[in-house]
Design an enzyme around this catalytic site. Sequence first.
Site, mmCIF file in Angstrom:
data_model
loop_
_atom_site.group_PDB
_atom_site.id
_atom_site.type_symbol
_atom_site.label_atom_id
_atom_site.label_comp_id
_atom_site.label_asym_id
_atom_site.label_seq_id
_atom_site.Cartn_x
_atom_site.Cartn_y
_atom_site.Cartn_z
ATOM 1 N N THR A 60 -4.302 40.648 21.377
ATOM 2 C CA THR A 60 -4.289 39.204 21.661
ATOM 3 C C THR A 60 -2.849 38.720 21.772
ATOM 4 O O THR A 60 -1.984 39.163 21.012
ATOM 5 C CB THR A 60 -5.060 38.392 20.594
ATOM 6 N N HIS A 111 -15.065 32.214 20.357
ATOM 7 C CA HIS A 111 -14.984 31.446 21.605
ATOM 8 C C HIS A 111 -16.305 31.494 22.379
ATOM 9 O O HIS A 111 -16.340 31.104 23.547
ATOM 10 C CB HIS A 111 -13.820 31.938 22.474
HETATM 11 C C1 BJW Z 1 -3.373 45.062 25.307
HETATM 12 C C2 BJW Z 1 -3.906 45.886 26.266
HETATM 13 C C3 BJW Z 1 -4.350 47.075 25.863
HETATM 14 C C4 BJW Z 1 -3.311 43.990 27.296
HETATM 15 N N1 BJW Z 1 -4.256 47.397 24.552
HETATM 16 N N2 BJW Z 1 -3.250 45.266 24.039
HETATM 17 C C5 BJW Z 1 -2.211 23.973 17.654
HETATM 18 C C6 BJW Z 1 -1.023 23.994 18.343
HETATM 19 C C7 BJW Z 1 -1.003 23.837 19.729
HETATM 20 C C8 BJW Z 1 -2.174 23.672 20.454
HETATM 21 C C9 BJW Z 1 -3.355 23.688 19.764
HETATM 22 C C10 BJW Z 1 -3.368 23.810 18.386
HETATM 23 N N3 BJW Z 1 -4.665 23.792 17.983
HETATM 24 C C11 BJW Z 1 -5.459 23.657 19.077
HETATM 25 C C12 BJW Z 1 -4.676 23.559 20.167
HETATM 26 C C13 BJW Z 1 -5.153 23.407 21.573
HETATM 27 C C14 BJW Z 1 -5.664 24.708 22.151
HETATM 28 C C15 BJW Z 1 -4.541 25.740 22.182
HETATM 29 O O1 BJW Z 1 -4.450 26.630 21.372
HETATM 30 N N4 BJW Z 1 -3.664 25.642 23.149
HETATM 31 C C16 BJW Z 1 -2.572 26.621 23.257
HETATM 32 C C17 BJW Z 1 -2.698 27.364 24.588
HETATM 33 C C18 BJW Z 1 -1.266 25.899 23.077
HETATM 34 N N5 BJW Z 1 -6.808 25.212 21.392
HETATM 35 C C19 BJW Z 1 -8.013 24.724 21.561
HETATM 36 O O2 BJW Z 1 -8.229 23.825 22.355
HETATM 37 C C20 BJW Z 1 -9.131 25.333 20.733
HETATM 38 N N6 BJW Z 1 -9.845 24.268 20.121
HETATM 39 C C21 BJW Z 1 -9.457 23.677 18.989
HETATM 40 O O3 BJW Z 1 -8.579 24.122 18.281
HETATM 41 O O4 BJW Z 1 -10.157 22.514 18.690
HETATM 42 C C22 BJW Z 1 -9.549 21.579 17.807
HETATM 43 C C23 BJW Z 1 -8.366 20.950 18.529
HETATM 44 C C24 BJW Z 1 -8.420 20.626 19.876
HETATM 45 C C25 BJW Z 1 -7.321 20.056 20.528
HETATM 46 C C26 BJW Z 1 -6.126 19.843 19.824
HETATM 47 C C27 BJW Z 1 -6.062 20.195 18.478
HETATM 48 C C28 BJW Z 1 -7.188 20.748 17.822
HETATM 49 C C29 BJW Z 1 -10.126 26.049 21.631
HETATM 50 C C30 BJW Z 1 -9.552 27.248 22.266
HETATM 51 C C31 BJW Z 1 -10.580 27.879 23.218
HETATM 52 C C32 BJW Z 1 -9.956 28.994 24.025
HETATM 53 N N7 BJW Z 1 -10.829 29.400 25.026
HETATM 54 C C33 BJW Z 1 -10.375 30.445 25.961
HETATM 55 C C34 BJW Z 1 -11.040 30.338 27.335
HETATM 56 C C35 BJW Z 1 -12.494 30.332 27.333
HETATM 57 C C36 BJW Z 1 -12.945 30.412 28.745
HETATM 58 C C37 BJW Z 1 -13.649 31.709 29.002
HETATM 59 O O5 BJW Z 1 -13.308 32.775 28.482
HETATM 60 O O6 BJW Z 1 -14.561 31.654 29.774
HETATM 61 O O7 BJW Z 1 -10.580 31.720 25.357
HETATM 62 S S1 BJW Z 1 -8.652 30.409 26.332
HETATM 63 C C38 BJW Z 1 -8.507 32.126 26.546
HETATM 64 O O8 BJW Z 1 -7.458 32.527 25.649
HETATM 65 C C39 BJW Z 1 -9.826 32.742 26.033
HETATM 66 C C40 BJW Z 1 -9.304 33.761 25.047
HETATM 67 O O9 BJW Z 1 -10.282 34.083 24.053
HETATM 68 C C41 BJW Z 1 -8.066 33.123 24.499
HETATM 69 C C42 BJW Z 1 -7.094 34.074 23.859
HETATM 70 O O10 BJW Z 1 -6.590 34.964 24.796
HETATM 71 P P1 BJW Z 1 -6.268 36.451 24.361
HETATM 72 O O11 BJW Z 1 -7.501 37.134 23.950
HETATM 73 O O12 BJW Z 1 -5.144 36.470 23.427
HETATM 74 O O13 BJW Z 1 -5.869 37.087 25.801
HETATM 75 P P2 BJW Z 1 -4.453 37.079 26.563
HETATM 76 O O14 BJW Z 1 -4.710 37.401 27.968
HETATM 77 O O15 BJW Z 1 -3.681 35.868 26.280
HETATM 78 O O16 BJW Z 1 -3.653 38.278 25.868
HETATM 79 C C43 BJW Z 1 -4.016 39.631 26.027
HETATM 80 C C44 BJW Z 1 -3.129 40.453 25.120
HETATM 81 O O17 BJW Z 1 -3.576 41.793 25.142
HETATM 82 C C45 BJW Z 1 -1.653 40.460 25.532
HETATM 83 O O18 BJW Z 1 -0.859 40.250 24.370
HETATM 84 C C46 BJW Z 1 -1.432 41.876 26.072
HETATM 85 O O19 BJW Z 1 -0.132 42.375 25.784
HETATM 86 C C47 BJW Z 1 -2.469 42.647 25.295
HETATM 87 N N8 BJW Z 1 -2.994 43.831 25.984
HETATM 88 N N9 BJW Z 1 -3.847 45.194 27.507
HETATM 89 C C48 BJW Z 1 -3.701 46.487 23.674
HETATM 90 N N10 BJW Z 1 -4.878 47.964 26.722
#
Ligand code: BJW
Length: 223
Positions: A169, A100
């Site tokens: 994640t 990302h």
């Molecule tokens: C602990 C803990 C501790 C806490 N110990 N654990 C297929 C189906 C549906 C939708 C899509 C699809 N394909 C693409 C999409 C669209 C979209 C998407 O996925 N949407 C969903 C939300 C539905 N994806 C995209 O747009 C991606 N692009 C793409 O696929 O392009 C082609 C395409 C586009 C459009 C349509 C189809 C295809 C790009 C995604 C970019 C994500 N960017 C972000 C933000 C960037 C901004 C920034 O950071 O400045 O990246 S989103 C945000 O979420 C960030 C993160 O990297 C990402 C993931 O989050 P993560 O790391 O999982 O964090 P959290 O907070 O969600 O979870 C934390 C976890 O830790 C929790 O489980 C806690 O329990 C745990 N935890 N403390 C262990 N101490």
Amino acid sequence: MLTGAGISADSGVPTFRGAEGLWKNFRAEDLATPAAFERDPRLVWEWYNWRRELIATKQPNDAHKAIAELERRSPDFWLITQNVDGLHRDAGSQKLSEIHGNIWKVRCTGCRAVENNRDVPISILPSCPRCGSLLRPHIVWFGESLFAEDLDCCSKALKRCDILLVIGTSGVVYPAAGFASVAKEAGAFVGEINLDPTPQSALIDVSLQGRAKDLVPLLLDPI
Ligand code: BJW
Ligand code: ZN
């Protein structure tokens, strides 16, 4: 290994979702999309400045350090991180894909040049030293494709790995949310470390609930 915001939570970096998550105060679609940046680049840069200020004060924790040590010990290791904070690199990880992007890099909206930038705060609005166009964070926003070389590298690693460990994640953002099933279908053993169950927990071989900083270092000293 595949990591997410939970691994940096133990360093004090807020996660995205959940009770203390970043999206509690900010709407993702207002800030982390190309449309948001086009509409109000100042607002988006102010949000990134706030996060840069916060992340600049944080250090890698024992989980980041243990992953760097696993890389040193394993001849064939690859880390895929969704995190943009750079803490894996700070801990010494070198074999990694930051799928990302990285909050310490900027990209020119004109000539597309990517550069390191550790200014805290960064001047708003920042402009390209080469062509004068507006700079943006070198981060993958919703609706943007991941970088082709990262996708290629991840796909190869997931298809040939013996073990995939998924750490901290929520498993809701694609394509990373599909990586566990890609590895599983290719025959890998898949483990998960998270505070809570995730949508992938059902397909995962071993799901450990706890803090990354407590559990990941245990991988260095198997019983
Ligand atoms: C602990 C803990 C501790 C806490 N110990 N654990 C297929 C189906 C549906 C939708 C899509 C699809 N394909 C693409 C999409 C669209 C979209 C998407 O996925 N949407 C969903 C939300 C539905 N994806 C995209 O747009 C991606 N692009 C793409 O696929 O392009 C082609 C395409 C586009 C459009 C349509 C189809 C295809 C790009 C995604 C970019 C994500 N960017 C972000 C933000 C960037 C901004 C920034 O950071 O400045 O990246 S989103 C945000 O979420 C960030 C993160 O990297 C990402 C993931 O989050 P993560 O790391 O999982 O964090 P959290 O907070 O969600 O979870 C934390 C976890 O830790 C929790 O489980 C806690 O329990 C745990 N935890 N403390 C262990 N101490
Ligand atoms: Zn430029």
